[in-house]
Write a protein that holds these residues in place. Structure first.
Motif, short mmCIF file in Angstrom:
data_model
loop_
_atom_site.label_atom_id
_atom_site.label_comp_id
_atom_site.label_asym_id
_atom_site.label_seq_id
_atom_site.Cartn_x
_atom_site.Cartn_y
_atom_site.Cartn_z
N ALA A 107 11.07 13.66 -3.33
CA ALA A 107 11.97 14.73 -2.68
C ALA A 107 13.19 13.96 -2.00
O ALA A 107 14.35 14.54 -1.65
CB ALA A 107 11.04 15.26 -1.56
N VAL B 220 16.14 14.19 -4.40
CA VAL B 220 16.66 15.69 -4.28
C VAL B 220 17.46 15.86 -2.96
O VAL B 220 18.55 16.31 -3.39
CB VAL B 220 15.47 16.84 -4.36
CG1 VAL B 220 16.06 18.00 -4.35
CG2 VAL B 220 14.65 16.50 -5.73
N ASP B 221 16.94 15.54 -1.90
CA ASP B 221 17.78 15.47 -0.71
C ASP B 221 18.96 14.67 -0.75
O ASP B 221 19.97 15.43 -0.30
CB ASP B 221 16.91 15.02 0.48
CG ASP B 221 15.70 15.98 0.88
OD1 ASP B 221 15.79 17.04 0.49
OD2 ASP B 221 14.79 15.60 1.34
N PRO C 274 10.20 24.61 -2.58
CA PRO C 274 10.16 23.40 -2.10
C PRO C 274 10.79 22.10 -2.94
O PRO C 274 10.48 22.10 -4.08
CB PRO C 274 8.62 22.96 -1.79
CG PRO C 274 8.20 24.79 -2.01
CD PRO C 274 9.01 25.32 -3.06
N ASP C 275 11.68 21.30 -2.30
CA ASP C 275 12.25 20.31 -3.06
C ASP C 275 13.13 20.46 -4.17
O ASP C 275 12.87 19.75 -5.17
CB ASP C 275 11.10 19.08 -3.36
CG ASP C 275 10.35 18.76 -2.01
OD1 ASP C 275 10.86 18.47 -1.01
OD2 ASP C 275 9.30 18.55 -2.26
N SER D 186 15.28 19.27 -9.06
CA SER D 186 13.85 19.34 -8.54
C SER D 186 13.40 18.08 -8.61
O SER D 186 13.55 17.30 -9.51
CB SER D 186 13.37 20.57 -8.88
OG SER D 186 12.75 20.56 -10.08
N VAL D 187 12.11 18.21 -7.74
CA VAL D 187 11.17 17.06 -7.85
C VAL D 187 10.55 17.07 -9.02
O VAL D 187 10.22 18.29 -9.79
CB VAL D 187 10.12 16.90 -6.72
CG1 VAL D 187 9.25 16.01 -7.10
CG2 VAL D 187 10.79 16.40 -5.20
N SER E 285 3.73 15.16 -9.12
CA SER E 285 2.69 15.49 -8.21
C SER E 285 1.28 15.41 -9.06
O SER E 285 0.29 15.92 -8.19
CB SER E 285 3.12 17.07 -7.83
OG SER E 285 3.36 18.16 -8.84
#
Length: 302
Positions: free
Chosen positions: A258, A261-262, A280-281, A296-297, A302
């Motif tokens: 994440a 991505v940020d 999300p992310d 994206s992640v 995950s």
């Protein structure tokens, strides 16, 4: 001067590309081509919003490689169009034998093709029934790649050993489906202005330049030969592709965390680029010619 990892923030080495979404005029025709010739399989088909869509991969439970979006009446792509947009999507096969099986399917389908042996990969070039450009490729072993730009330019582009590929294929049983490991290797775009493209894709998004030949460039993460290409071969100042033409509707970048991505989002926003949250992310963004990208992640993380 090429951008270097010492001079600026870069996308992480573990970056990989996700599926591409392509607009087509006739979904049945396109699905037949991508399954019968390319070797993909239909994972799901149905309506998504206003469009009928087909998701294609290499078998049950595997990630999408190509998503086809039907837009009836969409005009075909063509080299005569002086617009920005898709040049080609490269689909990378996991072995030379897999590329050979695909060469055999192409030959049996009677599709017109071209081909080259680059210093880093073998490639077959063709278009889908709507004119969307494709490069079907196999990466040669990385230890065989030229170690410097000068050596890469010295080796240059050689003819593809098409006869050798077909000989390899006919020595094996026919393979109607591509094996696991087929993936999007790179996306190559027509753009309208090289300085603006370098600013967006290198300075802000964070790709690292690998080769820059003035009116075109190849860029990547992790010193790969290229995840992205962009050029002005359709002319400086090329406008965005009209909305009523087929083409690339989205391509995807997967990042390992994440925080990655940020960081990419922050660089783009600091450069005045509008980004749109996409769950999300994840976010979506368009380049200066309206070509959509989703960052994206990596779902594998995950």
């Amino acid at each position: 001067m090429p951008y270097t990892r010492e001079s600026r923030a870069l996308l992480p080495d573990a970056l990989r590309l996700g599926p591409v979404r392509l607009a087509v005029a006739d979904l049945d025709r396109a699905v037949d081509f991508y399954t019968r010739v390319i070797g993909l399989q239909v994972a799901a088909r149905g309506r998504e919003g206003a469009h009928e869509v087909s998701h294609l991969n290499t078998g049950a439970g595997r990630e999408d490689v190509v998503v086809l979006q039907q837009e009836p009446g969409a005009r075909p792509a063509g080299k005569h169009l002086a617009n920005a947009g898709l040049y080609h999507v490269a689909l990378n096969y996991p072995s030379r034998l897999e590329l050979a099986h695909t060469a055999r399917r192409i030959a049996e389908a009677g599709r017109p093709v071209g081909g080259s042996h680059h210093a880093t990969h073998e490639a077959i070039y063709l278009s889908d029934p709507d004119g969307n450009g494709l490069e079907l490729a196999w990466d040669t072993p990385r230890e065989q790649w030229p170690t410097t730009l000068a050596k890469l330019m010295e080796v240059g582009m050689q003819p593809l050993d098409a006869e050798g590929l077909l000989t390899l294929a006919v020595a094996e049983p026919p393979a109607p489906h591509a094996a696991p490991g087929l993936r999007v290797g790179h996306v190559h775009l027509h753009v309208g202005d090289m300085p603006r493209a370098r600013t967006f894709y290198l300075d802000l998004l964070g790709f690292e330049s690998q080769v820059d030949f003035g009116n075109g460039a190849l860029a990547s993460a992790g010193s790969y030969h290229h995840h992205l290409g962009f050029n002005t071969w359709r002319g400086e100042g090329a406008p965005p592709r009209p909305a009523d033409h087929v083409g690339l509707r989205e391509w995807r970048i997967y990042l390992p965390a994440a925080a990655d991505v940020d960081a990419a989002r922050a660089r783009l926003q600091a450069g005045g680029v509008h980004v749109t949250p996409a769950g999300p992310d994840a976010f979506t963004v368009a380049d200066p010619w309206g070509i959509p990208l989703r960052v994206s992640v990596d779902p594998r993380a995950s």
